[in-house]
Design a protein around this motif. Structure first.
Motif: not given
Length: 127
Positions: A22-43
């Motif tokens: 996950c590459v961020a642009s526009g500003r630094s994300i070094s001061d922010y937590g990051v998460g990964w989420f997922r979504q399967a069809p119908g869920k």
């Protein structure tokens, strides 16, 4: 406003591995937590893994604990998700998400505290 672009998804056989980025642009994300989420069809979209802004705390959904590893490279403004021992039930669109609150001390695990989402990357695990 930060823009997030995920990559690294694809088709893999059960037992295989993928590394999402996950590459961020526009500003630094070094001061922010990051998460990964997922979504399967119908869920509903579900939490997968998260990391605090400092990288000192990581947290995983029970379904991926011991198989997935989240990490971050702040100089590269990038967060990774290493996915090992993949199972067909891991198939979903995976989204990167940045916390809307600076320097939160805990991992983001719920969508309603997310400030920015990526567009998602498809992961398909064949049996």
């Amino acid at each position: 406003q930060v823009q997030l672009v995920e990559s690294g998804g694809g088709l893999v056989q059960a037992g295989g591995s993928l590394r999402l980025a996950c590459v961020a642009s526009g500003r630094s994300i070094s001061d922010y937590g990051v998460g990964w989420f997922r979504q399967a069809p119908g869920k509903e979209r579900e939490f997968v893994a998260g990391i605090t802004w400092s990288g000192g705390i990581t947290y995983y959904a029970n379904s991926v604990k011991g198989r997935f590893i989240i990490s971050r490279d702040n100089p590269k403004n990038t967060v990774y998700l290493q996915m090992n021992s993949l199972k067909p039930e891991d198939s979903a669109v995976y989204y990167c998400a940045v916390d809307r609150t600076i320097r939160r001390s805990v991992v983001i695990t719920i969508p309603n505290i997310v400030g920015s989402w990526g567009q998602g990357t498809q992961v398909t695990v064949s049996s």
